[in-house]
Design a protein around this motif. Structure first.
Motif, PDB file in Angstrom:
ATOM      1  N   ILE A   3       0.756  -1.312  -0.107  1.00  0.00           N
ATOM      2  CA  ILE A   3       0.026   0.031   0.036  1.00  0.00           C
ATOM      3  C   ILE A   3       0.673   1.182   0.067  1.00  0.00           C
ATOM      4  CG2 ILE A   3      -1.738   1.425   1.345  1.00  0.00           C
ATOM      5  CD1 ILE A   3      -2.888  -1.508   2.333  1.00  0.00           C
ATOM      6  N   ALA A   4       1.801   1.189   0.862  1.00  0.00           N
ATOM      7  CA  ALA A   4       2.960   2.144   0.760  1.00  0.00           C
ATOM      8  C   ALA A   4       3.540   2.654  -0.386  1.00  0.00           C
ATOM      9  CB  ALA A   4       3.894   2.218   2.079  1.00  0.00           C
ATOM     10  N   CYS A   5       3.969   1.508  -1.002  1.00  0.00           N
ATOM     11  CA  CYS A   5       4.361   1.664  -2.392  1.00  0.00           C
ATOM     12  C   CYS A   5       3.532   2.038  -3.416  1.00  0.00           C
ATOM     13  CB  CYS A   5       5.065   0.259  -2.902  1.00  0.00           C
ATOM     14  SG  CYS A   5       6.720  -0.171  -1.785  1.00  0.00           S
ATOM     15  N   THR A   6       2.450   1.837  -3.422  1.00  0.00           N
ATOM     16  CA  THR A   6       1.190   2.328  -4.287  1.00  0.00           C
ATOM     17  C   THR A   6       1.328   3.709  -4.212  1.00  0.00           C
ATOM     18  OG1 THR A   6       0.250   0.213  -4.245  1.00  0.00           O
ATOM     19  CG2 THR A   6      -1.131   1.958  -5.232  1.00  0.00           C
ATOM     20  N   SER A   7       0.988   4.052  -2.818  1.00  0.00           N
ATOM     21  CA  SER A   7       0.964   5.482  -2.377  1.00  0.00           C
ATOM     22  C   SER A   7       1.883   6.427  -2.736  1.00  0.00           C
ATOM     23  CB  SER A   7       0.599   5.729  -1.010  1.00  0.00           C
ATOM     24  OG  SER A   7       0.512   6.853  -0.466  1.00  0.00           O
ATOM     25  N   ASN A   8       3.077   5.930  -2.773  1.00  0.00           N
ATOM     26  CA  ASN A   8       4.453   6.701  -3.159  1.00  0.00           C
ATOM     27  C   ASN A   8       4.310   6.706  -4.565  1.00  0.00           C
ATOM     28  OD1 ASN A   8       5.177   6.976  -0.443  1.00  0.00           O
ATOM     29  ND2 ASN A   8       6.533   5.300  -0.639  1.00  0.00           N
ATOM     30  N   SER A   9       4.064   5.880  -5.362  1.00  0.00           N
ATOM     31  CA  SER A   9       3.879   5.784  -6.727  1.00  0.00           C
ATOM     32  C   SER A   9       3.142   6.770  -7.449  1.00  0.00           C
ATOM     33  CB  SER A   9       3.734   4.433  -7.298  1.00  0.00           C
ATOM     34  OG  SER A   9       3.572   4.264  -8.557  1.00  0.00           O
ATOM     35  N   SER A  10       1.920   6.730  -6.740  1.00  0.00           N
ATOM     36  CA  SER A  10       0.758   7.744  -6.983  1.00  0.00           C
ATOM     37  C   SER A  10       1.539   9.269  -6.794  1.00  0.00           C
ATOM     38  CB  SER A  10      -0.338   7.498  -6.379  1.00  0.00           C
ATOM     39  OG  SER A  10      -1.700   8.666  -6.382  1.00  0.00           O
ATOM     40  N   GLU A  11       1.946   9.464  -5.615  1.00  0.00           N
ATOM     41  CA  GLU A  11       2.535  10.799  -5.315  1.00  0.00           C
ATOM     42  C   GLU A  11       3.585  11.282  -6.267  1.00  0.00           C
ATOM     43  OE1 GLU A  11       3.883  10.819  -1.306  1.00  0.00           O
ATOM     44  OE2 GLU A  11       1.898  10.564  -0.507  1.00  0.00           O
ATOM     45  N   ASP A  12       4.468  10.223  -6.717  1.00  0.00           N
ATOM     46  CA  ASP A  12       5.408  10.427  -7.625  1.00  0.00           C
ATOM     47  C   ASP A  12       5.203  10.595  -9.029  1.00  0.00           C
ATOM     48  OD1 ASP A  12       7.802   8.004  -6.186  1.00  0.00           O
ATOM     49  OD2 ASP A  12       7.246  10.067  -5.548  1.00  0.00           O
ATOM     50  N   LYS A  13       3.790  10.569  -9.416  1.00  0.00           N
ATOM     51  CA  LYS A  13       3.166  10.828 -10.571  1.00  0.00           C
ATOM     52  C   LYS A  13       2.619  12.388 -10.480  1.00  0.00           C
ATOM     53  CE  LYS A  13       3.700   7.214 -13.220  1.00  0.00           C
ATOM     54  NZ  LYS A  13       4.457   7.189 -14.646  1.00  0.00           N
ATOM     55  N   THR A  14       2.993  13.246  -9.751  1.00  0.00           N
ATOM     56  CA  THR A  14       2.440  14.469  -9.505  1.00  0.00           C
ATOM     57  C   THR A  14       3.605  15.507  -9.878  1.00  0.00           C
ATOM     58  OG1 THR A  14       0.656  14.156  -8.367  1.00  0.00           O
ATOM     59  CG2 THR A  14       1.339  16.412  -8.602  1.00  0.00           C
ATOM     60  N   ILE A  15       3.702  16.495 -10.717  1.00  0.00           N
ATOM     61  CA  ILE A  15       4.589  17.334 -11.119  1.00  0.00           C
ATOM     62  C   ILE A  15       4.054  18.656 -10.258  1.00  0.00           C
ATOM     63  CG2 ILE A  15       6.146  18.512 -12.642  1.00  0.00           C
ATOM     64  CD1 ILE A  15       5.539  16.293 -14.589  1.00  0.00           C
ATOM     65  N   TYR A  16       5.212  19.451  -9.602  1.00  0.00           N
ATOM     66  CA  TYR A  16       4.632  20.686  -9.038  1.00  0.00           C
ATOM     67  C   TYR A  16       5.409  21.732  -9.776  1.00  0.00           C
ATOM     68  CZ  TYR A  16       2.896  17.476  -5.304  1.00  0.00           C
ATOM     69  OH  TYR A  16       2.031  16.784  -4.692  1.00  0.00           O
ATOM     70  N   VAL A  17       4.558  22.350 -10.339  1.00  0.00           N
ATOM     71  CA  VAL A  17       5.224  23.642 -11.347  1.00  0.00           C
ATOM     72  C   VAL A  17       4.904  25.072 -10.977  1.00  0.00           C
ATOM     73  CG1 VAL A  17       4.908  24.550 -13.860  1.00  0.00           C
ATOM     74  CG2 VAL A  17       4.341  22.039 -13.156  1.00  0.00           C
ATOM     75  N   ALA A  18       5.982  25.759 -10.789  1.00  0.00           N
ATOM     76  CA  ALA A  18       5.760  27.003 -10.474  1.00  0.00           C
ATOM     77  C   ALA A  18       6.013  27.833 -11.999  1.00  0.00           C
ATOM     78  CB  ALA A  18       7.112  27.442  -9.779  1.00  0.00           C
ATOM     79  N   ALA A  19       4.977  28.716 -12.311  1.00  0.00           N
ATOM     80  CA  ALA A  19       4.790  29.349 -13.554  1.00  0.00           C
ATOM     81  C   ALA A  19       4.545  31.021 -13.385  1.00  0.00           C
ATOM     82  CB  ALA A  19       3.862  28.752 -14.485  1.00  0.00           C
ATOM     83  N   ALA A  20       4.898  31.505 -14.401  1.00  0.00           N
ATOM     84  CA  ALA A  20       4.678  33.134 -14.330  1.00  0.00           C
ATOM     85  C   ALA A  20       3.283  33.334 -14.636  1.00  0.00           C
ATOM     86  CB  ALA A  20       5.590  33.723 -15.479  1.00  0.00           C
ATOM     87  N   ASN A  52      -3.763  13.927 -20.170  1.00  0.00           N
ATOM     88  CA  ASN A  52      -4.586  12.922 -20.830  1.00  0.00           C
ATOM     89  C   ASN A  52      -3.843  12.175 -21.662  1.00  0.00           C
ATOM     90  OD1 ASN A  52      -7.200  14.291 -20.272  1.00  0.00           O
ATOM     91  ND2 ASN A  52      -7.171  15.707 -22.188  1.00  0.00           N
ATOM     92  N   ASP A  53      -2.660  12.563 -22.127  1.00  0.00           N
ATOM     93  CA  ASP A  53      -1.482  11.520 -22.880  1.00  0.00           C
ATOM     94  C   ASP A  53      -0.668  10.646 -21.892  1.00  0.00           C
ATOM     95  OD1 ASP A  53      -2.563  12.695 -25.157  1.00  0.00           O
ATOM     96  OD2 ASP A  53      -0.920  14.189 -25.440  1.00  0.00           O
ATOM     97  N   THR A  54      -0.477  11.248 -20.946  1.00  0.00           N
ATOM     98  CA  THR A  54       0.462  10.383 -19.977  1.00  0.00           C
ATOM     99  C   THR A  54      -0.030   9.960 -18.585  1.00  0.00           C
ATOM    100  OG1 THR A  54       1.273  12.338 -18.704  1.00  0.00           O
ATOM    101  CG2 THR A  54       2.101  11.938 -20.784  1.00  0.00           C
ATOM    102  N   GLY A  55      -1.281  10.471 -18.142  1.00  0.00           N
ATOM    103  CA  GLY A  55      -1.590   9.987 -16.732  1.00  0.00           C
ATOM    104  C   GLY A  55      -1.058  10.872 -15.559  1.00  0.00           C
ATOM    105  N   ILE A  56       0.154  11.535 -16.009  1.00  0.00           N
ATOM    106  CA  ILE A  56       0.753  12.415 -14.857  1.00  0.00           C
ATOM    107  C   ILE A  56      -0.029  13.840 -14.568  1.00  0.00           C
ATOM    108  CG2 ILE A  56       3.111  13.623 -14.417  1.00  0.00           C
ATOM    109  CD1 ILE A  56       4.284  11.534 -16.657  1.00  0.00           C
ATOM    110  N   GLN A  57      -0.183  13.803 -13.238  1.00  0.00           N
ATOM    111  CA  GLN A  57      -1.023  14.950 -12.737  1.00  0.00           C
ATOM    112  C   GLN A  57       0.139  15.991 -12.376  1.00  0.00           C
ATOM    113  OE1 GLN A  57      -4.356  14.748 -12.266  1.00  0.00           O
ATOM    114  NE2 GLN A  57      -3.798  12.864 -13.038  1.00  0.00           N
TER     115      GLN A  57
END
Length: 250
Positions: free
Chosen positions: A17-34, A50-55
């Motif tokens: 469960i922890a690995c699954t949770s970490n995997s899900s968290e790793d699929k989010t990119i935190y973007v700073a943008a103007a 839509n193309d990659t599933g990455i949040q």
């Protein structure tokens, strides 16, 4: 399955469960943008997800203030600035991967008004115009470009008493939208979703807004960040930027 076997499986299940949770968290990119990217990058991000599933999670703000946050260790995975000088500064401070930097667009500015009339430099001098807004040129490249334009037109000193500084270019847009300002110099990219009157300002009135990106060294996942960076620079990403009024470097 007997009870003893079940209890032996518990540590494995917890780990899974922890690995699954970490995997899900790793699929989010935190973007700073103007802030000028608010509409365009949101659309690019939707296509990317839509193309990659990455949040993607966005923090929009003025380039200068986001730069300061990165210098102070803010955990952003990718930074899209409104001017190359801020990316260069972060490279010099060794907080952005040098091999991750790239130009992604050239920004344009426009006069925005609530009034249906000719939008030119003479309008700024109209006695009926009491409040003019631009982003703060101290930390917002679009505000700096706006000030340079007013100086090029030779009217900065006359209109400066009317100027109200916004924290970033999107807030400047909101000042005009809400009626708190009579007109403003705004990012053209923010005008795509509006019915307000605007006029694009000629490029030669200010230093070019060469916009650049880079991956901070505190990025949680450089590979994912690079994937999104490549997507922005791809034909698909660039076509969306063009749609919102950005120029593209050939």
């Amino acid at each position: 399955m007997n009870k003893s076997s079940f209890f032996l499986l518990i540590p494995f299940l917890v780990s899974l469960i922890a690995c699954t949770s970490n995997s899900s968290e790793d699929k989010t990119i935190y973007v700073a943008a103007a802030s000028d990217l608010y509409h365009a990058l949101t659309e690019i991000g939707e296509e990317f997800t839509n193309d990659t599933g990455i949040q993607l999670e966005y923090t929009y703000g003025s380039t200068g203030l986001l730069t300061q946050q990165i210098l102070e260790g803010a955990p952003f995975d990718l930074f899209l600035s409104a001017h190359e000088s801020y990316i260069n500064r972060l490279v010099e401070r060794d907080v952005i991967f040098d091999d991750s930097t790239a130009y992604y667009a050239v920004g344009r500015i426009a006069i925005m008004s609530r009034m249906d009339r000719t939008l030119d430099k003479e309008y700024f001098l109209d006695p009926e115009v009491n409040v003019i807004t631009i982003a703060n040129p101290e930390h917002a490249p679009y505000g700096k470009a706006a000030k340079e334009t007013l100086e090029t037109w030779g009217i900065w000193e006359e209109v400066e008493p009317k100027i109200v500084y916004a924290e970033n270019i999107r807030q400047a847009y909101q000042y005009v939208e809400s009626g708190n300002a009579d007109l403003g110099i705004i990012a053209l990219s923010l005008m795509n979703h509006t019915n307000f009157h605007y006029e694009v300002i000629e490029e030669g009135t200010h230093e070019p807004l060469l916009q650049a990106l880079g991956i901070p060294k505190q990025a949680g996942n450089k590979a994912l960040s690079q994937e999104f960076s490549n997507y922005i620079l791809s034909e698909k990403g660039q076509s969306i930027l063009l749609k919102y009024g950005f120029d593209i470097l050939k």
